[in-house]
Scaffold this motif. Structure first.
Motif, PDB file in Angstrom:
ATOM      1  N   LEU A  25       0.826  -1.207   0.000  1.00 39.49           N
ATOM      2  CA  LEU A  25       0.000   0.000   0.000  1.00 39.49           C
ATOM      3  C   LEU A  25       0.859   1.256   0.000  1.00 39.49           C
ATOM      4  N   ARG A  26       1.927   1.243   0.772  1.00 41.86           N
ATOM      5  CA  ARG A  26       2.793   2.420   0.854  1.00 41.86           C
ATOM      6  C   ARG A  26       3.557   2.643  -0.447  1.00 41.86           C
ATOM      7  N   LEU A  27       4.015   1.567  -1.053  1.00 39.32           N
ATOM      8  CA  LEU A  27       4.714   1.719  -2.323  1.00 39.32           C
ATOM      9  C   LEU A  27       3.767   2.247  -3.404  1.00 39.32           C
ATOM     10  N   ALA A  28       2.534   1.727  -3.414  1.00 40.27           N
ATOM     11  CA  ALA A  28       1.554   2.191  -4.388  1.00 40.27           C
ATOM     12  C   ALA A  28       1.230   3.664  -4.172  1.00 40.27           C
ATOM     13  N   ALA A  29       1.141   4.073  -2.908  1.00 41.80           N
ATOM     14  CA  ALA A  29       0.848   5.477  -2.613  1.00 41.80           C
ATOM     15  C   ALA A  29       1.974   6.384  -3.103  1.00 41.80           C
ATOM     16  N   GLY A  30       3.190   5.840  -3.173  1.00 41.96           N
ATOM     17  CA  GLY A  30       4.320   6.603  -3.680  1.00 41.96           C
ATOM     18  C   GLY A  30       4.449   6.548  -5.187  1.00 41.96           C
ATOM     19  N   GLY A  31       3.490   5.894  -5.847  1.00 43.64           N
ATOM     20  CA  GLY A  31       3.497   5.836  -7.303  1.00 43.64           C
ATOM     21  C   GLY A  31       4.518   4.873  -7.881  1.00 43.64           C
ATOM     22  N   LEU A  32       4.943   3.887  -7.086  1.00 46.47           N
ATOM     23  CA  LEU A  32       5.974   2.959  -7.540  1.00 46.47           C
ATOM     24  C   LEU A  32       5.356   1.679  -8.097  1.00 46.47           C
ATOM     25  N   PRO A  33       5.734   1.281  -9.300  1.00 44.31           N
ATOM     26  CA  PRO A  33       5.254  -0.003  -9.832  1.00 44.31           C
ATOM     27  C   PRO A  33       5.859  -1.150  -9.043  1.00 44.31           C
ATOM     28  N   GLN A  34       5.103  -2.218  -8.902  1.00 46.33           N
ATOM     29  CA  GLN A  34       5.593  -3.333  -8.097  1.00 46.33           C
ATOM     30  C   GLN A  34       4.923  -4.635  -8.520  1.00 46.33           C
ATOM     31  N   ARG A  35       5.580  -5.730  -8.171  1.00 48.86           N
ATOM     32  CA  ARG A  35       4.996  -7.057  -8.328  1.00 48.86           C
ATOM     33  C   ARG A  35       4.598  -7.550  -6.946  1.00 48.86           C
ATOM     34  N   LEU A  36       3.399  -8.065  -6.853  1.00 57.70           N
ATOM     35  CA  LEU A  36       2.880  -8.566  -5.585  1.00 57.70           C
ATOM     36  C   LEU A  36       2.854 -10.085  -5.649  1.00 57.70           C
TER      37      LEU A  36
END
Length: 286
Positions: A25-36
């Motif tokens: 959630l925090r990475l997404a809030a920072g606008g960072l793409p990620q693999r879950l």
């Protein structure tokens, strides 16, 4: 997080769980793409810029597929099981094969080969395997979760355990998640570092019971069991011996002073003071 250089490819394991989900959630809030990464994709949160991958720690091929092209990965320790250490080793080896650049591992406070808390030994051996792998790494050594303190209370409103008058610097999962997100986003600054993540106070179980009483409106007390009493009181669950040892040694590790000690790592990594137990419980509605 908006000023993160080069926007590295990130991956978060255990994304369907309490801790991995908080980090995601925090990475997404920072606008960072990620693999879950998760065993059950149905439980993975739908987040902007995130792609879900099926992944079990013990499935080397699945891990390699999920981590191909990933620069940095958060490795949340696997669920407690007799083969957890082997799962961890498989995951680390697969991360190397996939070409991961930096692994951030959620370890445990006081991890050591002879730690009183039996599962802390698994964490130490995992750390050693990561060191030997050649991966760049950062270890986040969490104390007991403050969020889980209500679960220690029995139906009789008593915490039963052989913790004596030892202290634990219980830490909020939100603080751990913020610290992990900070390390992931600026990983080169934390290569080779180990951080003890604690709350602002080291508390006895009597003090924890008092906080639980204050925040819940119940009268919670602590009964310091003997070790034989602790095993006897838990025998009714029919758990395997390794699980009983883990449950009991959580308390005996506290009694031995192995979870005592407050660090400043949370404020260093997050920029704010560590959250106290009262605030954690009130926020959770306990």
């Amino acid at each position: 997080m908006a000023d993160v250089p080069n926007r590295p490819t990130l991956a978060v394991t255990g994304a369907s769980g309490r801790l991995g989900g908080r980090v995601a959630l925090r990475l997404a809030a920072g606008g960072l793409p990620q693999r879950l990464l998760a065993r059950n994709l149905a439980k993975v949160p739908a987040l902007p810029g995130a792609t879900a991958f099926p992944c079990a720690y013990g499935d080397r091929e699945a891990v390699v597929r999920a981590l191909a092209g990933v620069e940095r990965v958060l490795m949340v320790s696997a669920s407690e099981s007799p083969d957890r250490l082997e799962q961890h080793r498989t995951f680390v080896d697969a991360a190397v094969e996939a070409g991961v650049g930096h692994l951030v591992y959620i370890s445990f406070f006081g991890a050591a080969p002879d730690a009183t808390f039996t599962l802390a030994r698994d964490h130490w051996h995992t750390e050693q395997h990561i060191r030997a792998s050649g991966l760049a790494f950062t270890f986040l050594r969490d104390n007991l979760y403050a969020d889980f303190m209500p679960a220690l209370v029995g139906e009789d409103d008593v915490i039963h355990g052989p913790g004596g008058q030892g202290r634990a610097a219980v830490v909020a999962q939100d603080d751990i998640a913020e610290a992990a997100a900070a390390v992931l986003t600026r990983a080169p600054e934390h290569v080779g570092a180990s951080y003890d993540l604690t709350g602002p106070h080291a508390l006895t179980f009597e003090e924890i019971a008092a906080v639980l009483s204050h925040t819940s409106g119940r009268s919670v007390n602590y009964h310091a069991e003997t070790i034989p009493e602790a095993y006897a009181s838990r025998a009714r669950y029919g758990a395997p011996d390794w699980q009983l040892d883990a449950w009991v040694s959580t308390y005996t590790a506290v009694a031995a002073g192995e979870l005592d000690g407050v660090s400043n790592a949370v404020v260093r990594l997050t920029g704010h003071p560590a959250t106290d137990l009262t605030s954690v419980l009130l926020a959770a509605g306990s």
